[in-house]
Motif scaffolding. Structure first.
Motif, PDB file in Angstrom:
ATOM      1  N   GLU A 239      19.443   5.393 -56.707  1.00  0.00           N
ATOM      2  CA  GLU A 239      18.762   4.859 -55.530  1.00  0.00           C
ATOM      3  C   GLU A 239      18.525   5.968 -54.515  1.00  0.00           C
ATOM      4  OE1 GLU A 239      19.739   0.590 -54.279  1.00  0.00           O
ATOM      5  OE2 GLU A 239      21.629   1.299 -55.126  1.00  0.00           O
ATOM      6  N   ARG A 240      19.514   6.795 -54.328  1.00  0.00           N
ATOM      7  CA  ARG A 240      19.391   7.915 -53.398  1.00  0.00           C
ATOM      8  C   ARG A 240      18.263   8.855 -53.831  1.00  0.00           C
ATOM      9  NH1 ARG A 240      24.706  11.457 -52.849  1.00  0.00           N
ATOM     10  NH2 ARG A 240      23.939  12.242 -54.850  1.00  0.00           N
ATOM     11  N   GLU A 241      18.160   9.065 -55.134  1.00  0.00           N
ATOM     12  CA  GLU A 241      17.107   9.940 -55.656  1.00  0.00           C
ATOM     13  C   GLU A 241      15.722   9.402 -55.318  1.00  0.00           C
ATOM     14  OE1 GLU A 241      16.008  13.467 -57.194  1.00  0.00           O
ATOM     15  OE2 GLU A 241      18.100  12.791 -57.196  1.00  0.00           O
ATOM     16  N   TYR A 242      15.579   8.066 -55.366  1.00  0.00           N
ATOM     17  CA  TYR A 242      14.278   7.485 -55.036  1.00  0.00           C
ATOM     18  C   TYR A 242      13.874   7.842 -53.608  1.00  0.00           C
ATOM     19  CZ  TYR A 242      10.705   4.321 -53.503  1.00  0.00           C
ATOM     20  OH  TYR A 242       9.548   3.835 -52.940  1.00  0.00           O
ATOM     21  N   TYR A 243      14.796   7.747 -52.671  1.00  0.00           N
ATOM     22  CA  TYR A 243      14.448   8.006 -51.274  1.00  0.00           C
ATOM     23  C   TYR A 243      14.212   9.492 -51.016  1.00  0.00           C
ATOM     24  CZ  TYR A 243      15.470   3.131 -50.564  1.00  0.00           C
ATOM     25  OH  TYR A 243      15.433   1.766 -50.645  1.00  0.00           O
ATOM     26  N   ILE A 244      14.852  10.348 -51.784  1.00  0.00           N
ATOM     27  CA  ILE A 244      14.529  11.782 -51.710  1.00  0.00           C
ATOM     28  C   ILE A 244      13.076  11.987 -52.119  1.00  0.00           C
ATOM     29  CG2 ILE A 244      14.969  14.050 -52.733  1.00  0.00           C
ATOM     30  CD1 ILE A 244      17.919  13.219 -52.992  1.00  0.00           C
ATOM     31  N   SER A 245      12.673  11.367 -53.238  1.00  0.00           N
ATOM     32  CA  SER A 245      11.297  11.509 -53.724  1.00  0.00           C
ATOM     33  C   SER A 245      10.300  10.877 -52.761  1.00  0.00           C
ATOM     34  CB  SER A 245      11.164  10.860 -55.104  1.00  0.00           C
ATOM     35  OG  SER A 245      11.913  11.564 -56.064  1.00  0.00           O
ATOM     36  N   TYR A 246      10.670   9.738 -52.200  1.00  0.00           N
ATOM     37  CA  TYR A 246       9.777   9.064 -51.246  1.00  0.00           C
ATOM     38  C   TYR A 246       9.502   9.961 -50.050  1.00  0.00           C
ATOM     39  CZ  TYR A 246       8.112   5.590 -47.859  1.00  0.00           C
ATOM     40  OH  TYR A 246       7.376   4.910 -46.921  1.00  0.00           O
ATOM     41  N   ASN A 247      10.525  10.636 -49.560  1.00  0.00           N
ATOM     42  CA  ASN A 247      10.343  11.546 -48.428  1.00  0.00           C
ATOM     43  C   ASN A 247       9.454  12.725 -48.797  1.00  0.00           C
ATOM     44  OD1 ASN A 247      12.121  11.371 -45.662  1.00  0.00           O
ATOM     45  ND2 ASN A 247      12.922  10.062 -47.287  1.00  0.00           N
ATOM     46  N   ILE A 248       9.620  13.255 -50.004  1.00  0.00           N
ATOM     47  CA  ILE A 248       8.743  14.338 -50.465  1.00  0.00           C
ATOM     48  C   ILE A 248       7.292  13.841 -50.496  1.00  0.00           C
ATOM     49  CG2 ILE A 248       8.142  15.813 -52.428  1.00  0.00           C
ATOM     50  CD1 ILE A 248      11.136  15.832 -53.163  1.00  0.00           C
ATOM     51  N   LEU A 249       7.110  12.622 -51.008  1.00  0.00           N
ATOM     52  CA  LEU A 249       5.767  12.044 -51.147  1.00  0.00           C
ATOM     53  C   LEU A 249       5.066  11.911 -49.802  1.00  0.00           C
ATOM     54  CD1 LEU A 249       3.795  10.609 -53.211  1.00  0.00           C
ATOM     55  CD2 LEU A 249       4.816   8.465 -52.391  1.00  0.00           C
ATOM     56  N   ILE A 250       5.731  11.291 -48.832  1.00  0.00           N
ATOM     57  CA  ILE A 250       5.047  11.062 -47.549  1.00  0.00           C
ATOM     58  C   ILE A 250       4.846  12.375 -46.784  1.00  0.00           C
ATOM     59  CG2 ILE A 250       5.810   8.665 -47.408  1.00  0.00           C
ATOM     60  CD1 ILE A 250       7.889   9.497 -45.363  1.00  0.00           C
ATOM     61  N   ASN A 251       5.764  13.325 -46.957  1.00  0.00           N
ATOM     62  CA  ASN A 251       5.588  14.628 -46.306  1.00  0.00           C
ATOM     63  C   ASN A 251       4.338  15.339 -46.812  1.00  0.00           C
ATOM     64  OD1 ASN A 251       7.790  14.664 -44.522  1.00  0.00           O
ATOM     65  ND2 ASN A 251       9.191  15.387 -46.096  1.00  0.00           N
ATOM     66  N   GLN A 252       3.994  15.088 -48.078  1.00  0.00           N
ATOM     67  CA  GLN A 252       2.871  15.794 -48.681  1.00  0.00           C
ATOM     68  C   GLN A 252       1.534  15.110 -48.459  1.00  0.00           C
ATOM     69  OE1 GLN A 252       3.862  16.569 -52.775  1.00  0.00           O
ATOM     70  NE2 GLN A 252       5.334  18.155 -52.264  1.00  0.00           N
ATOM     71  N   HIS A 253       1.558  13.810 -48.146  1.00  0.00           N
ATOM     72  CA  HIS A 253       0.291  13.078 -48.094  1.00  0.00           C
ATOM     73  C   HIS A 253      -0.047  12.476 -46.728  1.00  0.00           C
ATOM     74  CE1 HIS A 253      -0.714  13.369 -52.355  1.00  0.00           C
ATOM     75  NE2 HIS A 253       0.570  13.180 -52.616  1.00  0.00           N
ATOM     76  N   ASN A 255      -0.011  12.975 -42.197  1.00  0.00           N
ATOM     77  CA  ASN A 255       0.146  13.897 -41.080  1.00  0.00           C
ATOM     78  C   ASN A 255       1.490  13.665 -40.395  1.00  0.00           C
ATOM     79  OD1 ASN A 255      -0.093  11.762 -39.121  1.00  0.00           O
ATOM     80  ND2 ASN A 255      -2.328  11.894 -39.275  1.00  0.00           N
ATOM     81  N   LYS A 256       1.864  14.538 -39.478  1.00  0.00           N
ATOM     82  CA  LYS A 256       3.201  14.517 -38.893  1.00  0.00           C
ATOM     83  C   LYS A 256       3.516  13.201 -38.198  1.00  0.00           C
ATOM     84  CE  LYS A 256       3.725  19.517 -38.295  1.00  0.00           C
ATOM     85  NZ  LYS A 256       3.934  20.631 -37.326  1.00  0.00           N
ATOM     86  N   LEU A 257       2.545  12.655 -37.450  1.00  0.00           N
ATOM     87  CA  LEU A 257       2.795  11.396 -36.740  1.00  0.00           C
ATOM     88  C   LEU A 257       3.068  10.259 -37.709  1.00  0.00           C
ATOM     89  CD1 LEU A 257       2.921   9.703 -34.188  1.00  0.00           C
ATOM     90  CD2 LEU A 257       0.424   9.464 -34.300  1.00  0.00           C
ATOM     91  N   ASN A 258       2.248  10.152 -38.737  1.00  0.00           N
ATOM     92  CA  ASN A 258       2.444   9.091 -39.731  1.00  0.00           C
ATOM     93  C   ASN A 258       3.747   9.263 -40.495  1.00  0.00           C
ATOM     94  OD1 ASN A 258       0.115   7.748 -39.058  1.00  0.00           O
ATOM     95  ND2 ASN A 258      -1.130   8.696 -40.655  1.00  0.00           N
ATOM     96  N   VAL A 259       4.129  10.510 -40.749  1.00  0.00           N
ATOM     97  CA  VAL A 259       5.413  10.757 -41.418  1.00  0.00           C
ATOM     98  C   VAL A 259       6.563  10.237 -40.560  1.00  0.00           C
ATOM     99  CG1 VAL A 259       7.042  12.572 -42.105  1.00  0.00           C
ATOM    100  CG2 VAL A 259       4.654  12.716 -42.828  1.00  0.00           C
TER     101      VAL A 259
END
Length: 300
Positions: A239-253, A255-259
């Motif tokens: 479960e923890r791994e999923y949220y690590i990946s989710y954070n990578i995903l939103i950081n890449q797609h 802008n800073k405000l939306n992140v």
């Protein structure tokens, strides 16, 4: 081979050779186009690797690639593509099996429709029911108001994954268990992002296909069966791994405000779940720390 190689099946084995062998059997049973099978073993235990090696040994259509370490789903698949020669790449979970000649269905459709880069099949569960083959990309609207409202704001009005589709339909994100790619388009968008160890690879790939100006589609005439969680074990670490990946995903797609907004919405969701779910508080505290990548299973 006398026929031009059409499809490269690429799959990852990790301590689950029994599933991988069943997948191979189904490919051999149903596939009628010229194909090859590439299995990347992500540093399985010796007895599991040996079982798989003994099964595929001397089969000219199968390449078994042994990784010296478990580099994850994205990296493993990218290693597989280095050995692939097909016009199409069929990335398929090893805990699935074909129910019909799915690759031919998807190949024929993409041959006709050059605007399509990525397709997925109808995914069936243990009870023969339609499972999840597609979903929406994360968004602030989706997190605040749910999928129904988010779909209405979508340019393509993507379908709900709860309805039964009986015709080819554009979708925003395909299932990571079954991704059929035009190889040239896969290469042009850069392939899998190796920053992901596990989870969210399909969201990232699908999004990059749309950004590339091509489309993603669900083809119900192609069918596979997928064991639920067959190749992984549910745990706090997963479960923890999923949220690590989710954070990578939103950081890449985003802008800073939306992140910032999406991360706050995630914290709120984890806080609400902390009262109801096992490991809820641990996950909430993990979210408060920013879901640090150093705690990824990649490094353990």
């Amino acid at each position: 081979m006398t026929d031009k190689l059409k499809v490269s099946f690429i799959s990852i084995n990790y301590n689950s050779s029994n599933y991988t062998i069943e997948l191979i059997k189904s490919i051999e049973k149903f596939t009628t186009v010229a194909y090859e099978i590439i299995v990347v073993d992500n540093a399985s235990k010796e007895n599991d690797y040996n079982s798989l090696y003994d099964y595929v040994n001397n089969d000219s259509k199968i390449q078994l690639i042994k990784n010296t370490s478990n580099e994850g789903f994205a990296s493993g698949n990218m290693l597989g593509t280095k050995y692939a020669s097909g016009e199409y790449f069929f990335f398929i979970n090893n805990d699935t099996r074909l129910l019909n000649d799915a690759s031919s269905v998807m190949l024929e459709y993409l041959n006709i429709h050059e605007n399509i880069s990525l397709a997925t099949a109808k995914v069936n569960d243990e009870n023969g029911n339609f499972s999840s083959s597609y979903k929406l990309f994360p968004s602030i609207t989706k997190e605040l108001f749910g999928n129904s409202i988010a779909r209405k704001f979508s340019k393509h009005n993507f379908p709900s994954n709860k309805i039964k589709l009986d015709k080819p339909t554009l979708v925003e994100v395909v299932s990571g268990s079954c991704m059929f790619f035009r190889a040239s388009d896969f290469t042009n968008i850069g392939g899998f992002n190796k920053d992901f160890f596990l989870y969210c690879e399909e969201e990232d790939l699908s999004k990059r296909v749309w950004n590339y100006g091509k489309e993603v589609i669900f083809l119900p005439d192609a069918e596979i069966f997928h064991h639920s969680g067959g190749s992984s074990i549910k745990s706090f670490e997963m479960e923890r791994e999923y949220y690590i990946s989710y954070n990578i995903l939103i950081n890449q797609h985003f802008n800073k405000l939306n992140v910032i907004i999406l991360k706050l919405l995630l914290l709120f969701k984890l806080f609400r779940r902390s009262f109801k779910r096992k490991n809820g508080w641990k996950l909430f505290l993990f979210g408060l720390k920013g879901c640090p990548k150093k705690l990824s299973l990649r490094f353990n």
